[in-house]
Design an enzyme around this catalytic site. Structure first.
Site, PDB file in Angstrom:
ATOM      1  N   HIS A 124      27.653  35.815  37.705  1.00  0.00           N
ATOM      2  CA  HIS A 124      27.445  35.915  39.072  1.00  0.00           C
ATOM      3  C   HIS A 124      28.521  34.998  39.697  1.00  0.00           C
ATOM      4  O   HIS A 124      28.884  33.940  38.859  1.00  0.00           O
ATOM      5  CB  HIS A 124      26.001  35.628  39.580  1.00  0.00           C
ATOM      6  CG  HIS A 124      25.625  35.826  40.981  1.00  0.00           C
ATOM      7  ND1 HIS A 124      26.182  34.852  41.984  1.00  0.00           N
ATOM      8  CD2 HIS A 124      25.046  36.535  41.402  1.00  0.00           C
ATOM      9  CE1 HIS A 124      25.540  35.282  42.888  1.00  0.00           C
ATOM     10  NE2 HIS A 124      25.060  36.276  42.853  1.00  0.00           N
ATOM     11  N   ASP A 201      22.360  28.996  34.303  1.00  0.00           N
ATOM     12  CA  ASP A 201      21.984  29.851  35.450  1.00  0.00           C
ATOM     13  C   ASP A 201      20.611  30.484  35.328  1.00  0.00           C
ATOM     14  O   ASP A 201      20.716  31.535  34.731  1.00  0.00           O
ATOM     15  CB  ASP A 201      23.026  30.642  35.851  1.00  0.00           C
ATOM     16  CG  ASP A 201      22.873  31.451  37.173  1.00  0.00           C
ATOM     17  OD1 ASP A 201      21.525  31.670  37.296  1.00  0.00           O
ATOM     18  OD2 ASP A 201      23.568  32.229  37.578  1.00  0.00           O
ATOM     19  N   GLN A 204      17.749  34.704  37.100  1.00  0.00           N
ATOM     20  CA  GLN A 204      17.210  36.129  36.535  1.00  0.00           C
ATOM     21  C   GLN A 204      16.032  35.560  35.362  1.00  0.00           C
ATOM     22  O   GLN A 204      15.314  36.400  34.869  1.00  0.00           O
ATOM     23  CB  GLN A 204      18.201  36.815  36.177  1.00  0.00           C
ATOM     24  CG  GLN A 204      18.945  37.480  37.321  1.00  0.00           C
ATOM     25  CD  GLN A 204      18.294  38.111  38.496  1.00  0.00           C
ATOM     26  OE1 GLN A 204      17.136  38.640  38.225  1.00  0.00           O
ATOM     27  NE2 GLN A 204      18.996  37.972  39.557  1.00  0.00           N
ATOM     28  N   LYS A 227      13.787  34.469  43.830  1.00  0.00           N
ATOM     29  CA  LYS A 227      13.712  35.329  42.753  1.00  0.00           C
ATOM     30  C   LYS A 227      12.504  35.373  41.994  1.00  0.00           C
ATOM     31  O   LYS A 227      12.185  36.356  41.384  1.00  0.00           O
ATOM     32  CB  LYS A 227      14.682  35.192  41.936  1.00  0.00           C
ATOM     33  CG  LYS A 227      16.183  34.952  42.404  1.00  0.00           C
ATOM     34  CD  LYS A 227      17.230  35.841  42.402  1.00  0.00           C
ATOM     35  CE  LYS A 227      18.525  35.744  43.006  1.00  0.00           C
ATOM     36  NZ  LYS A 227      19.358  36.804  43.224  1.00  0.00           N
ATOM     37  N   CYS A 365      27.646  40.804  43.238  1.00  0.00           N
ATOM     38  CA  CYS A 365      28.518  39.518  43.294  1.00  0.00           C
ATOM     39  C   CYS A 365      28.875  39.191  41.656  1.00  0.00           C
ATOM     40  O   CYS A 365      28.876  38.013  41.182  1.00  0.00           O
ATOM     41  CB  CYS A 365      27.273  38.396  43.396  1.00  0.00           C
ATOM     42  SG  CYS A 365      26.936  38.305  45.217  1.00  0.00           S
TER      43      CYS A 365
HETATM   44  N1  PMP Z   1      23.067  33.509  39.312  1.00  0.00           N
HETATM   45  C1  PMP Z   1      22.555  34.770  39.245  1.00  0.00           C
HETATM   46  C2  PMP Z   1      22.434  35.623  37.928  1.00  0.00           C
HETATM   47  C3  PMP Z   1      21.938  35.691  40.421  1.00  0.00           C
HETATM   48  O1  PMP Z   1      21.223  36.824  40.274  1.00  0.00           O
HETATM   49  C4  PMP Z   1      21.766  34.898  41.609  1.00  0.00           C
HETATM   50  C5  PMP Z   1      21.454  35.649  42.716  1.00  0.00           C
HETATM   51  N2  PMP Z   1      21.883  37.069  42.999  1.00  0.00           N
HETATM   52  C6  PMP Z   1      22.509  33.728  41.654  1.00  0.00           C
HETATM   53  C7  PMP Z   1      23.029  33.247  40.666  1.00  0.00           C
HETATM   54  C8  PMP Z   1      22.578  32.922  42.914  1.00  0.00           C
HETATM   55  O2  PMP Z   1      21.340  32.514  43.439  1.00  0.00           O
HETATM   56  P1  PMP Z   1      20.967  32.112  44.890  1.00  0.00           P
HETATM   57  O3  PMP Z   1      21.707  33.211  45.980  1.00  0.00           O
HETATM   58  O4  PMP Z   1      19.552  32.188  45.136  1.00  0.00           O
HETATM   59  O5  PMP Z   1      21.557  30.764  45.208  1.00  0.00           O
END
Ligand code: PMP
Length: 407
Positions: A124, A201, A204, A227, A365
């Site tokens: 991401h 990270d 997920q 999430k 993203c």
């Molecule tokens: N990493 C991953 C794999 C994600 O799915 C997301 C959110 N889509 C993020 C980072 C960023 O998380 P947040 O927007 O809650 O800071």
């Protein structure tokens, strides 16, 4: 443990009991943000109705109660990720802030020109851009683990990238765009063999997988509450104590100090050293309620249900002319990303919305991943444990109808 029953679980989520565009809501955008059980909404409501006060300033009863619940929430996150101690759990806004914290505090203060940071093609933007910025600031280089056609990490290529200049390995536990679950335990072991620090990270990971930072032996693990059925605006960073103690502060101001004078300031101990300003108190309490909610269930039962939904989606995929699943890794969380020949993902998203079906479309993203796959974006249905087999069938019935009408 409460036995898992999808119909009874759905009753815990008020938002699911509604119609959208005249159809019962089918919410399949869980990888973007998950819905919140009533217990979470009520925990936050109770805080504001009954004991709203600032924390750690305890001259009065309300503040004592708020501080107690706020710190109890930290203990729940500690247990959720199995961190050795509560000092290793830092409140952040979410995974994005957690990674920025590690990049700007740990990495910026330790990286030298020529040092290497390894990320993967599956990341991401939140696990790419903070490293690019710190690489520019320090002269470090970013190296990227490539993927196989199934959107799995190429582990041989990863091993070849590791060398004595590797300082940081930062990868996701599971990909939001493809669902791929990465072999993070093995990756951490390999990273340690060259002395690199590891960040996972877990955006997920938290909603779907068991997290045990001691078993993984990672240095940092980042999660977002929203999430994992908790509120927005809060998440947590697990950091290994010795690293946190050595790291400089990230943001500065109140709370993170020990003593301030104009001749110099000394800093508080972790985790408070990294928590400048009034924190997201209601959100921390809501996050704890989400973790309590989840802990009623056997996580393996939730995962088995989600896996069965993903399996059903894979079985129904051939029933839609021109549907091409993207990301067919063996080990996946319940993310079904796909393309339909002749239909742009954003048009498909709008047509599904007209049927009450909420999906995400676009690059998720993860633009470098989309570029590598040679697609502009995908349509993504991501399932949570409250989704039903009937909902998956509805998704495919809607896709069949759309392809009949528009292709
Ligand atoms: N990493 C991953 C794999 C994600 O799915 C997301 C959110 N889509 C993020 C980072 C960023 O998380 P947040 O927007 O809650 O800071």
């Amino acid at each position: 443990k409460r036995p898992f029953d999808v119909m009874s679980v759905r009753e815990d989520f008020p938002i699911l009991q509604q119609q959208v565009n005249g159809k019962p809501l089918v919410y399949m955008d869980n990888a973007a943000t998950a819905q919140k059980p009533l217990a979470v909404i009520e925990a936050m409501n109770t805080y504001y109705r009954e004991f709203n006060a600032n924390v750690h300033r305890g001259a009065h009863s309300l503040s004592d109660r708020a501080t107690g619940e706020f710190e109890a929430a930290r203990d729940k996150v500690r247990a959720f990720v199995n961190a050795p101690s509560r000092e290793e759990i830092i409140w952040v806004r979410g995974v994005t802030e957690a990674i920025n914290l590690v990049a700007q505090s740990y990495a910026r203060s330790t990286l030298q020109p020529g040092d290497e940071i390894i990320v993967s093609q599956l990341e991401h933007h939140a696990n790419i851009v903070p490293w690019q910025i710190v690489a520019q600031q320090t002269g470090a280089q970013i190296r990227v683990i490539p993927i196989t056609p199934d959107a799995e990490l190429d582990m041989a290529a990863y091993q070849a990238l590791l060398n004595e200049k590797t300082r940081i390995v930062a990868v996701n536990h599971a990909s939001n765009a493809m669902g791929t679950v990465n072999p993070v335990k093995e990756m951490i072991r390999l990273a340690k063999s060259v002395g690199a620090v590891t960040l996972i990270d877990g955006a997920q990971g938290a909603p779907h997988l068991e997290i045990d930072v001691q078993d993984l032996d990672c240095d940092f693990y980042a999660i977002s509450a929203h999430k994992a059925f908790g509120p927005t605006g809060i998440g947590a960073l697990y950091g290994r104590k010795a690293l946190l103690e050595a790291m400089p502060p990230y943001q500065s101001g109140g709370e993170m100090i020990e003593r301030v004078s104009f001749s110099g300031t000394t800093f508080n101990v972790p985790p408070f050293k990294f928590e400048a300003g009034t924190p997201a108190i209601a959100e921390a309490i809501g996050f704890a309620a989400a973790l309590d909610y989840l802990s009623q269930f056997d996580k393996a039962q939730l995962k088995a249900h989600e896996d069965s939904l993903l399996q059903l989606a894979a079985e129904l995929a051939p029933s839609v002319p021109g549907l091409r699943p993207v990301g067919t890794a063996k080990d996946k969380v319940s993310v079904f990303s796909f393309l339909v020949d002749g239909l742009h993902p954003s048009d498909l998203g709008t047509l599904l919305d007209q049927q009450g079906i909420a999906v995400r479309t676009g690059h998720h993203c993860a633009q470098p991943l989309m570029e590598c796959l040679g697609v502009p974006g995908t349509t993504r249905a991501s399932f949570a444990f409250y989704n039903t087999r009937e909902e998956v069938e509805k998704l495919f019935a809607a896709l069949q109808k759309i392809t009949r009408l528009f292709i």
